[in-house]
Design a protein around this motif. Structure first.
Motif, PDB file in Angstrom:
ATOM      1  N   VAL A  89       0.812  -1.217   0.000  1.00 52.30           N
ATOM      2  CA  VAL A  89       0.000   0.000   0.000  1.00 52.30           C
ATOM      3  C   VAL A  89       0.846   1.268   0.000  1.00 52.30           C
ATOM      4  CG1 VAL A  89      -1.980  -1.101   1.099  1.00 52.30           C
ATOM      5  CG2 VAL A  89      -0.190  -0.063   2.529  1.00 52.30           C
ATOM      6  N   ARG A  90       2.157   1.140   0.236  1.00 53.37           N
ATOM      7  CA  ARG A  90       2.986   2.339   0.280  1.00 53.37           C
ATOM      8  C   ARG A  90       4.456   1.963   0.084  1.00 53.37           C
ATOM      9  NH1 ARG A  90       2.516   7.584   2.572  1.00 53.37           N
ATOM     10  NH2 ARG A  90       4.127   8.757   1.456  1.00 53.37           N
ATOM     11  N   ILE A  91       5.195   2.820  -0.611  1.00 50.15           N
ATOM     12  CA  ILE A  91       6.642   2.697  -0.751  1.00 50.15           C
ATOM     13  C   ILE A  91       7.248   4.023  -0.307  1.00 50.15           C
ATOM     14  CG2 ILE A  91       8.586   2.316  -2.318  1.00 50.15           C
ATOM     15  CD1 ILE A  91       6.593   0.852  -4.176  1.00 50.15           C
ATOM     16  N   ILE A  92       8.238   3.979   0.601  1.00 46.92           N
ATOM     17  CA  ILE A  92       8.906   5.199   1.042  1.00 46.92           C
ATOM     18  C   ILE A  92      10.400   5.069   0.761  1.00 46.92           C
ATOM     19  CG2 ILE A  92       7.148   5.774   2.747  1.00 46.92           C
ATOM     20  CD1 ILE A  92       9.013   4.757   4.931  1.00 46.92           C
ATOM     21  N   CYS A  93      11.010   6.184   0.351  1.00 46.08           N
ATOM     22  CA  CYS A  93      12.392   6.174  -0.118  1.00 46.08           C
ATOM     23  C   CYS A  93      13.163   7.357   0.449  1.00 46.08           C
ATOM     24  CB  CYS A  93      12.440   6.248  -1.654  1.00 46.08           C
ATOM     25  SG  CYS A  93      11.276   5.159  -2.510  1.00 46.08           S
ATOM     26  N   GLY A  94      14.446   7.410   0.099  1.00 52.80           N
ATOM     27  CA  GLY A  94      15.307   8.543   0.418  1.00 52.80           C
ATOM     28  C   GLY A  94      16.053   8.973  -0.822  1.00 52.80           C
ATOM     29  N   HIS A  95      17.348   9.231  -0.671  1.00 54.60           N
ATOM     30  CA  HIS A  95      18.307   9.423  -1.763  1.00 54.60           C
ATOM     31  C   HIS A  95      18.282  10.785  -2.436  1.00 54.60           C
ATOM     32  CE1 HIS A  95      21.122   8.329  -4.857  1.00 54.60           C
ATOM     33  NE2 HIS A  95      20.245   8.446  -5.827  1.00 54.60           N
ATOM     34  N   VAL A  96      17.112  11.361  -2.722  1.00 50.63           N
ATOM     35  CA  VAL A  96      17.044  12.560  -3.554  1.00 50.63           C
ATOM     36  C   VAL A  96      17.098  13.842  -2.715  1.00 50.63           C
ATOM     37  CG1 VAL A  96      15.834  13.671  -5.478  1.00 50.63           C
ATOM     38  CG2 VAL A  96      15.692  11.211  -5.206  1.00 50.63           C
ATOM     39  N   HIS A  97      16.972  13.748  -1.415  1.00 53.62           N
ATOM     40  CA  HIS A  97      17.103  14.908  -0.524  1.00 53.62           C
ATOM     41  C   HIS A  97      16.020  15.964  -0.769  1.00 53.62           C
ATOM     42  CE1 HIS A  97      21.410  14.314   1.110  1.00 53.62           C
ATOM     43  NE2 HIS A  97      21.102  13.219   0.423  1.00 53.62           N
ATOM     44  N   ARG A  98      14.861  15.536  -1.216  1.00 53.27           N
ATOM     45  CA  ARG A  98      13.709  16.432  -1.365  1.00 53.27           C
ATOM     46  C   ARG A  98      12.437  15.649  -1.079  1.00 53.27           C
ATOM     47  NH1 ARG A  98      14.468  21.400  -3.453  1.00 53.27           N
ATOM     48  NH2 ARG A  98      12.212  21.606  -3.426  1.00 53.27           N
ATOM     49  N   SER A  99      11.362  16.359  -0.739  1.00 58.07           N
ATOM     50  CA  SER A  99      10.056  15.731  -0.590  1.00 58.07           C
ATOM     51  C   SER A  99       9.417  15.602  -1.970  1.00 58.07           C
ATOM     52  CB  SER A  99       9.171  16.581   0.335  1.00 58.07           C
ATOM     53  OG  SER A  99       7.888  16.004   0.455  1.00 58.07           O
ATOM     54  N   ILE A 100       9.162  14.361  -2.404  1.00 56.53           N
ATOM     55  CA  ILE A 100       8.642  14.087  -3.745  1.00 56.53           C
ATOM     56  C   ILE A 100       7.619  12.959  -3.628  1.00 56.53           C
ATOM     57  CG2 ILE A 100       9.233  13.502  -6.134  1.00 56.53           C
ATOM     58  CD1 ILE A 100      12.146  14.230  -5.442  1.00 56.53           C
TER      59      ILE A 100
END
Length: 297
Positions: free
Chosen positions: A211-222
């Protein structure tokens, strides 16, 4: 149709919404040895300490704290020792996965008892499922490549994910990973994108409990929808990527206050996410015109 019982309706509306799970997400901490500034400018230990202090003050406290990669800035053992020291005693279960700036062997050495850290025959990745008594199952997915900063979802990693998802097909599941599985439009970061996304998307079509995927890496809220699943990138604890869209967009990083995200799961609305910016730290003020009935609940 029967007559509406206004008193019963009013009582129902005044019932507090039940919070069934609260997840805090911190990403891209980029801890350094003492006296070393990330990117030559950022005191990342201080940034991280501010975020941890803010989370400790939350009411209610999160059920779990997820770290979605880049704990270290440059693969130094001292960064992981510092990280372990800073989270010790926080009182919230902590789970982590590696980012492109991390080192799997160093993570294993610093966290030998952490889920997914024991090396398995033919498998070097760090990924695992959290099968606790939560309403949502958590799966950490390893996108790290040891040879460069790009991400990778190999056939071996995805085969593990397929098998793991098949174990509990009816339980809502959140996947946390470092590299996002989509292009963001920021060319400077999309260069370090994730391989294997088509096979990942096909897999998600077979497992609708994600139901959800959360990530990092890009250093912005997207945010976007990937393979029918709401997928988000959390802003960094350390520093912010400049918003440069397209080949002529701005490059580099911005010095901003540290940030983290809260993901709330309840029994009505699926996940609701909030980005917390620590720049304004005045506390909460009561609205002068706030309904007195709400305030007395």
């Amino acid at each position: 149709m029967g007559q509406i019982n206004e008193s019963a309706c009013h009582a129902l509306m005044k019932q507090p919404r039940r919070l069934t799970m609260l997840i805090a997400q911190i990403t891209d901490i980029h801890l350094t040895p003492d006296g070393v500034f990330a990117q030559g400018k950022i005191q990342t230990e201080e940034q991280f300490a501010q975020v941890l202090a803010a989370i400790k003050q939350l009411k209610p406290q999160p059920d779990v704290l997820l770290f979605t990669g880049d704990i270290a800035d440059n693969k130094q053992p001292v960064a992981y020792e510092k990280f372990r020291r800073m989270i010790t005693g926080i009182g919230i279960p902590c789970y982590l996965i590696p980012g492109n700036h991390d080192d799997r062997a160093m993570l294993r050495a610093a966290f030998p008892d952490h889920p997914g850290m024991s090396a398995r025959t033919g498998e070097d990745f760090i990924q695992y499922a959290i099968d606790e008594d939560f309403p949502v199952r958590l799966i950490g997915l390893d996108t790290h490549r040891p040879d460069n900063d790009k991400g990778d979802l190999s056939a071996e990693k995805l085969a593990w994910l397929e098998e793991t998802l098949s174990e509990q097909p009816d339980k809502p599941t959140l996947i946390f990973m470092h590299h996002p599985p989509f292009l963001t439009g920021i060319d400077e970061m999309d260069y370090y994108n994730l391989a294997g996304t088509e096979a990942f998307a096909d897999l998600l079509q077979r497992h609708k409990q994600v139901v959800r995927i959360i990530c990092g890496h890009v250093h912005r809220s997207i945010q976007t929808v990937f393979a029918g699943v709401l997928t988000s990138v959390a802003p960094a604890c350390a520093f912010t990527q400049a918003l440069g869209l397209g080949p002529d967009g701005a490059q580099g990083f911005i010095l901003e206050a540290p940030k983290y995200e809260l993901h709330l799961w309840n029994d009505r609305d699926n996940f609701i996410s909030h980005t917390v910016n620590l720049e304004y730290n005045s506390g909460a003020f009561v609205y002068p015109t706030h309904d007195a009935g709400f305030a007395s609940r």
